[in-house]
Write a protein that holds these residues in place. Structure first.
Motif, PDB file in Angstrom:
ATOM      1  N   ARG A   1       2.384  -2.668  13.029  1.00 49.03           N
ATOM      2  CA  ARG A   1       2.666  -2.964  11.620  1.00 49.03           C
ATOM      3  C   ARG A   1       3.879  -2.173  11.143  1.00 49.03           C
ATOM      4  NH1 ARG A   1      -2.484  -2.745   8.913  1.00 49.03           N
ATOM      5  NH2 ARG A   1      -2.345  -0.543   9.391  1.00 49.03           N
ATOM      6  N   ALA A   2       3.960  -0.901  11.499  1.00 54.33           N
ATOM      7  CA  ALA A   2       5.092  -0.070  11.075  1.00 54.33           C
ATOM      8  C   ALA A   2       6.399  -0.527  11.731  1.00 54.33           C
ATOM      9  CB  ALA A   2       4.814   1.393  11.411  1.00 54.33           C
TER      10      ALA A   2
ATOM     11  N   SER B   1       7.521  -3.940  10.263  1.00 56.78           N
ATOM     12  CA  SER B   1       7.964  -3.755   8.879  1.00 56.78           C
ATOM     13  C   SER B   1       9.374  -3.165   8.859  1.00 56.78           C
ATOM     14  CB  SER B   1       6.981  -2.837   8.138  1.00 56.78           C
ATOM     15  OG  SER B   1       7.458  -2.542   6.863  1.00 56.78           O
ATOM     16  N   LEU B   2       9.598  -2.172   9.699  1.00 57.74           N
ATOM     17  CA  LEU B   2      10.921  -1.574   9.804  1.00 57.74           C
ATOM     18  C   LEU B   2      11.955  -2.585  10.278  1.00 57.74           C
ATOM     19  CD1 LEU B   2      12.772   0.962   9.797  1.00 57.74           C
ATOM     20  CD2 LEU B   2      12.062   1.299  12.162  1.00 57.74           C
TER      21      LEU B   2
ATOM     22  N   ARG C   1      -1.540  -0.152  14.137  1.00 56.95           N
ATOM     23  CA  ARG C   1      -0.796   0.522  13.064  1.00 56.95           C
ATOM     24  C   ARG C   1       0.669   0.700  13.456  1.00 56.95           C
ATOM     25  NH1 ARG C   1      -4.027   4.895   9.770  1.00 56.95           N
ATOM     26  NH2 ARG C   1      -2.054   4.699   8.681  1.00 56.95           N
ATOM     27  N   GLY C   2       0.910   1.022  14.717  1.00 58.60           N
ATOM     28  CA  GLY C   2       2.287   1.129  15.192  1.00 58.60           C
ATOM     29  C   GLY C   2       3.017  -0.202  15.135  1.00 58.60           C
TER      30      GLY C   2
END
Length: 190
Positions: free
Chosen positions: A122-123, A126-127, A119-120
């Protein structure tokens, strides 16, 4: 998009600390113990395993097997040879093979860590993709903005988005009827 060396080292460090830390907690929860030098060695091992994988975004399917393998290795590192003999009763097996409780604790640590890191990932990516697009737009608009067009101040006190700020800054107002100059100093012929 590929990660540059500073970002790669930062990601590998986060991976190593989280992996070894949760492994140590799972080791204690499963009834084991460990020494600080073995934990430090586990952090170094996890870091070395993570560095080659930090060049691009990784998914849960890529992270989970690496963490599973590291949990097995870290189990033996954290226990050490003498500690395995001392707490072999907790494992219910000879030779330091983990028992059901220890295996469940390490599996839980690997699954939780993999989910958290995926999840980290992906975040973070994305950023980074969004920032790259925004920076390209800013550079392109700034480099190709015509200098002879009049700048009209933005009517909104604070644009809601970066795009609105860029578009408002370089907008030219051309609404209304065409501009006609009227010379009032000459009399109009009748």
């Amino acid at each position: 998009m590929l990660a540059r060396p500073p970002l790669r080292l930062l990601r590998a460090t986060a991976f190593a600390v989280v992996c070894a830390g949760l492994s140590a907690l799972a080791h204690i929860a499963g009834g084991g113990s460990f020494s600080a030098p073995h934990l430090a060695g586990g952090v170094v091992l996890a870091f070395c395993a993570a560095v080659p994988l930090t060049g691009r975004e990784r998914t849960l399917a890529a992270i989970l097997p690496v963490l599973g393998g590291l949990q097995v290795v870290l189990h033996f590192m954290l226990g050490g040879a003498a500690a395995h003999v001392a707490h072999a009763a907790h494992h219910h097996a000879a030779g330091g093979i983990p028992g059901l409780g220890m295996t469940a604790a390490h599996a839980w640590a690997a699954a939780l860590t993999a989910l958290w890191l995926a999840r980290g990932e992906r975040a973070l990516w994305s950023l980074l993709r969004r920032l790259a697009v925004r920076l390209r737009v800013l550079v392109a608009v700034h480099a190709w903005a015509p200098a002879d067009l009049p700048q009209v101040p933005c009517r909104a006190p604070e644009p809601a988005t970066l795009r609105a700020l860029v578009l408002c800054r370089h907008s030219v107002t051309r609404r209304g009827p065409p501009f006609v100059r009227v010379n009032l100093s000459r009399p109009h012929p009748a």
